[in-house]
Structure formats: structure tokens, C-alpha cells
Write a protein that holds these residues in place. Sequence first.
Motif, PDB file in Angstrom:
ATOM      1  N   LEU A 319       0.833  -1.202   0.000  1.00 29.82           N
ATOM      2  CA  LEU A 319       0.000   0.000   0.000  1.00 29.82           C
ATOM      3  C   LEU A 319       0.864   1.248   0.000  1.00 29.82           C
ATOM      4  N   ASP A 320       0.548   2.170  -0.896  1.00 25.11           N
ATOM      5  CA  ASP A 320       1.158   3.496  -0.896  1.00 25.11           C
ATOM      6  C   ASP A 320       0.303   4.369   0.016  1.00 25.11           C
ATOM      7  N   GLY A 321       0.816   4.657   1.215  1.00 24.09           N
ATOM      8  CA  GLY A 321      -0.001   5.310   2.233  1.00 24.09           C
ATOM      9  C   GLY A 321       0.005   6.817   2.211  1.00 24.09           C
ATOM     10  N   GLY A 322       0.895   7.425   1.416  1.00 23.22           N
ATOM     11  CA  GLY A 322       1.001   8.865   1.484  1.00 23.22           C
ATOM     12  C   GLY A 322       1.785   9.292   2.715  1.00 23.22           C
ATOM     13  N   ALA A 323       1.633  10.556   3.095  1.00 25.65           N
ATOM     14  CA  ALA A 323       2.552  11.167   4.044  1.00 25.65           C
ATOM     15  C   ALA A 323       2.236  10.917   5.510  1.00 25.65           C
TER      16      ALA A 323
END
Length: 848
Positions: A319-323
Motif C-alpha cells: 500500500l502506498d499510504g502517502g505522508a
Amino acid sequence: MANPLRKPEPEPQREPNIIGKPFRRVDGRAKVTGATRFADDLAFPRMCFARLVRSTVPHAIIVSIDFSEAEKVPGYLGALTGEEVPIPFGILPVSQDEHALCPDRVRFVGDPVVAVAAVTEDAAYEAALRVKIEYAPLPTISSVEEALATPEPRIHDYGDHGNIHKVVSMTFGEVEKGFAEADEIFEDVFFYEGNTHLPMEQHSAVAVPEDDDRVTLYSSTQTPHYVHRALSKVLELPASRIRVVACSNGGGFGGKSDPFNHEIVVAKLALKLGRPVKITLSREEVFYCHRGRHPVLMAVKTGIKKDGTITAQRLRTALDGGAYGSYGVASTYYTGALQTVTYKLPAYEFQGVRAFTNKPPCGPKRGHGTPQPRFGFEVHLDKIAVALGKNPADLRLGMLAEPDTVTANWLKIGSMGLRQCIEAVVAGSGFRERWGQLPEGRGLGLACGSYLCGAGLPIYWNHMPQSGVMLKLDRSGGVAVFCGESEIGQGSDSILAAVVAEVLGVALGDIRLCVADTDLTPVDLGSYSSRVTLMVGNAALQAAERARELIAQAVSQQLEVPQSRLVFAERRVFDAEEPDKGLTFQDAVIATEARFGTLATTGSYIPPRSPGRYRGAGVGPSPAYSYTASVVEVEVDPLTGLWNPVHVWIAHDVGKSLNPVLVLGQVEGSVYMGLGEVMMEEQAFRRLPRHLSNALVHKHPSILEYKSPTFLDMPPVTTYLIEDPDPQGPFGAKEVGQGPLLPIMPAVANAIWDAVGVRVDQVPIHPHMVLRALEAKTKGHEPRFGPKRFPDVDFGENLIVPTPEQGGDGKAINDYKETLRAGMRSASGTMMSREEALKKKKLGALTT
């Protein structure tokens, strides 16, 4: 005085007056006439306006902030920086990583750094433009792969390691043995691009200061309880001095489930300036708030017998969770948790990783972590059906999970109407006769899904109710209902009113609602995880039954009629054997108040305890699960790759439709959203040229550029409501808000295969992807477009959990049976306390 907690006597059987029938929404007239007041409609004396100054770089140290030009703007009142609100916050206790304003570092383009206030909105906007911020850039991480390869510098100083937020690795049963026993092994890699909520109403909040360091916040939030908690923490004020009112919500879909920076900022500014402060985000800012669907890369490996039986499965997700953290830890678990509640998986391994990247944070969007793996699983099953020479419907029908069982990962399945759902859409669409038989360019696809009816555990684990309802019965015959639930457009106010009105036999017009106000209403944890109908409904049912019991005692004495013969209907309380013998509801309330004093009752709901006892078992349990099946027909132009949905058949296991019109609206809304995600919607990013700072920016931060379907894109929809009442739900109801979304995306992908013989293993499915797959097909290559491989991830040591079929932890099952908390029911469906339930269970009088 009678005990208001004692078990009510059963009412004589009667045809429901409201439940199960179409009725007008209680907020319908106000919504269509424009009388509903949203947060941005509110105004208060001396109110001023705030704007946020957001980062223009994706990752940097804040060097300096210059207000000198901003202060020259006429009407400028003041500003706020991160130094004045240094305490971090977040929705999950394990991810308290956000600040109202960045104190020292920014982590994505759009991260708020400064807030300015002015007497008009235009002045605030002008002042915000004049604030000068100097940054010292840091390396930018744009993907999971970059996060894995770049342990330093860290975006956050917490997490499992480097820029990896969370790693999950769990094995249930003997997976390798299962693969060895399989006749065939199938492996696939899928990708699901992120997308955002696109609500009609932007986020908005107004804070009003009061005496003695008190503040009231009006906000377009789905979770007033958690906003209240975050405000208390960051403002360092006792919770009793903070009031949060959730305004009518113009769309949320999960995007307003977090506590947000702007909510804390206006509360702090209101206290600082001594006057009300309003902020309404621009549409572009809403895209940067995000909290939408995670981009997820998935690898699926499944062992299958020739008869279609699954022997084992391994699922890996990245998963690319962001910041920031948001709900990310839960989202990571959710990408694997619910795979087991649709089909029998005797041995199952799940490995997931969530990375921090320099993008707006991802979080919960309709389905919360489940649409991505469901897309992969259902397309994967379609490929298996083709390889085995089986009809996809028959393959699924042969492997369905059974009702009233415990899955390999210890989730308790109750009622299970998926078989009826599949049979309904297969018959309606002619799937068995038409699949594989339509002309070139025309195809049918089938897919299924399942979702929660409320989370089994609260975000902050405790033994208190997840929902509470309080009733006040008036001498005029009216009933005031107090509850912390948030109406976000799904019709929860109407369901709350309908449950109470049905039990007390009054009309919807007799119900006065007071909802989502932390000062006035009992706690409800919010509108997320499709929890409101089941949890609020059960709490309302309990409160109404207790009120009915008190009234029945008084009326029984006055009419000299046994309580068991009293009927509450048509605004009357009367004798079932002599209907003319009775009282109006108003007179019944007056008689009851004369006997017992002021009439008020409460109800609450705590879900039954899950049998899972391993780390991570708190994500996935639910009092019940809903099920959905869908068939989509598409037409594909092989020359251009353009495709369009022609017809959608969808069946949803709702348990019991409390209001069929609202249920149909929710199902068809899910179809619309699902088609949007699979056709065009994506929250994608690009890098600016190096001479323009090399920043990572949103490709489409406006409705003009972020494409979503219009009326012209919607095909005809045939909906089937499958009713198999679940004993855990009020009147047998289950969720309908999120589950119907899940099968749409994979059904489309499977239909494209049937139409032109190519696979697109990612979402959204753009025409160029279909063309690329068709080109590969003509060259004799694999007719597929999608990701090639899953990244190399060190998942560490697996948590090994025995499955129930292996005997597992026998004590866990016994604990589950013996320690069900409030939410247990008698055979008549009446809510009771844990102590009552355990006592009755020993007497053999309890059904669960």
C-alpha cells in the motif's frame, strides 16, 4: 418504580407499520427545498474567516516564515503557526503523527504550514497569498518501491523500519501443505490505483468561542466523537469544555472520517482571537486532504483441486499510504482480513506492507481496504474458472463459505446470503446461457463481494458501548431521540427515527431527532465501516423497548389488560383482543409519567466478541457480514479499446430492508461509484520538471480534470434485494452502504475478457490498456495488461495461527461462546445485558 432494564414482555405479532416499507426520509423535505444548513451555511456575529497556507514542495524543512506583507492586507486579524499547536494528533492511537500546522517539516504538496484570519474571506485569501515561506528541500519518495529502497531520510521517525509504516505477516493453517495437495497452482499480480471521494460538499468548519475557555466546533465530519478527542488533546482543554456538532453532511464516503487540520486550526484561532472563525476548503484543497483509496499492488497465489476446491492461498499487498498514518494500519490489515468470509479458504497466508510517501495521506474510502484485494481475488477466480473449463458462477457456488462458521482467520460468519445473490444475478442476466456465447465485442462478467456491518472493536479499545441512544417521551405524545450518529446522506437519521417509531407505534412525524452533538447526545463512534444501521439501530431498539415496557406496565394497570395483549400501533396502545379498548399514545405517556415520573430511557450497543485472539485479530470481526453478487455486460470496440457498460445486474444480501427505497439508493450509488473507479477515477501524481522544483504534484486537483461518470455513463441497473434476516441486526437488518461497491470493478474486468479475450489486471481500465493487451494477443503474447511483479519485501517472521479446522485454540471458541457481551439476544430478539445473557444461556433459553 418498575425496573426499566428488565426484559420486556413480547408484543403480540403484528404487521410492521414502518419497517420494511418505503417511507419518506425524515430530512427529505429540508434537503430538496434547500432548508438544510451545512457547515458553510452557518454564520455568527463577529465571525471572521481563515485560510491555510499550504506547502508548495513535497518534502522539506521549514526555514523561515515571513508575515510582513500579509499584515498589510486590510482586514487582517492574525495568524497561527505550528509552534502554537505543537501537540500531534491522529485518528488511530498508533498513528498520532499529524499536526494542525507543520511545526518544522512538510511532507507533501498541500501540507498546511500557516493559518491566517481576516474579517472577510477575500482578505484572508489575499493575506495567505502574501505569506512567504522558505524551505530547505529533502529527498522525495514517490512510490512503495522508492520507500523500500530509501530508508533514510525517514518521513516519520516511527513505523516498522525506514519509510515502511506497517508490515503484517500472518499464516493461518498449513499453507505449504495446502499448495502441495493442489492439482494446480495459479499466480497473478494486480494493481489498483488510488482514487478520492469527490463529495459534493467541501470540508467546512466554524468554531465559536465561549466563556471560560470553552469552544464549540460545527463541522462537516463523519466522526464528531474522534474530532472531540483530538481537539481536547491538541488544545489541552478538558473534553467538557469542547463541544463538537456534526452538521448535515453533503457527502463523505470516508473522506470526512479523520480529525482534520482545519478543524483544530479554527478552534485554536477562535480561542486566540475571541471571535467565531470559519474555514471552507476549496475544491483543490479537498484533493490535498484526500484520505482516499490506497494505491495497492497485490500478488495472489492459490492452490486449486480439479473440482474447484481451494486448498490454500497466499495474498501479498503493498500500500502506498502517502505522508501520514490516518487509518493506514487498519487499512493494511483490511486488505487481507475479509478474503476469507466469501469462499472457503482452509489455509491462508496474508502479508501486507504500507509505505510512507510524499503524497497526500490515504485512508478510508467506501469499502476501506477491501475493494482492492476483492478486485484481485475475483479476477483471479475468473481466470481459474476459464482454465478449469468451469462456468464462473458454478465455480463460486461450489466454494462458498458456510453460514454460522468460523473462518481460517477466526472471523465468525452468521447469516450468509451469497448463494441467493449469485443465483439471482445469474438468472436475471442469463449468465449461464450467454457467457462466452455473445458476439465479439460484447461480454458478461460476474464477481462477488462481502463487507462489514460495523467493526467488532472500537478504534480506542475499551469495554464501553460503541453506540448509545436516549429517548425522552413528552406529554404531548412526541418522542425526542438523542444519538451521536452522523447523517452523511445515507439516511441514518431516517433509520433511527423509524426503529423508534416502529417499536412505540407512533408516526415518523412524532419523532424529533437531536443527533451528532457531543454536549447533548450519547456517544456514537461515527459513520464509518457501515456501522450505523446495525449499531445505532440496536441501541435505538433497546431504548424504545424499555420505553414501551414502562408504558405497557402503566396501561396494563389502567385498562386491566395483561401486558402480553397490548399492541403499540397507529399512535395507540390497545388490547389485541379488543382493539377498541385502549389509549392514545399521548394519554398512555401521561398515565405512565403519572405513575413513574419523567419518562426517559436509554439503549446502547456493544458488538459480540470475536473468537480471534491473535495480534491483528481486531481488524475484520463484525457482528454480521453482508454479501453481494453482480453481473455486468459491456461492449468493447477492439479498434479503439473504448468500452462501455451496457447493463448491470446486482443482488445484495441486506438481511432485512428497513426502507427498501433507501436500500435501492445505496446499492445503485455503489454501482455508480464502482463504475467510476473502474472506468476513469484516479488520484495520480506527476513530477514537475527539475527547473520547477521537481515537486511531486497531483495530476488532477479539480473536478474539471478529475474525471467521474455523468448520467450519460450510467447503464440500466437491475437490483435484487436478498432478505435473510440476521439475528444480530435490528429487525434482521445488515449493511448496504459499502458492500455493493465491491463486485463492480472485477465484474467489468471479467466482462472485458468475455468480450475480446484480453485481461486488464489493474484499475482503472483505460482504453489504451485494452488496446495494448489486444496488440499482445495478436502477436501471440499473453493477452494481458498489468503489473509484472511484486516488489521484494522483507515481511519478517510470520505469525502462525492455527485454524479452527485444526482444532486451533479451543479455548478461544469457548471464550467466544461464553463471553458475548451486550448484543446477545433472546429468542424474541430483545437486547439484554451480558449478565442476563449468560444466565439465560445456562438455562438453555438463549439463541445467538
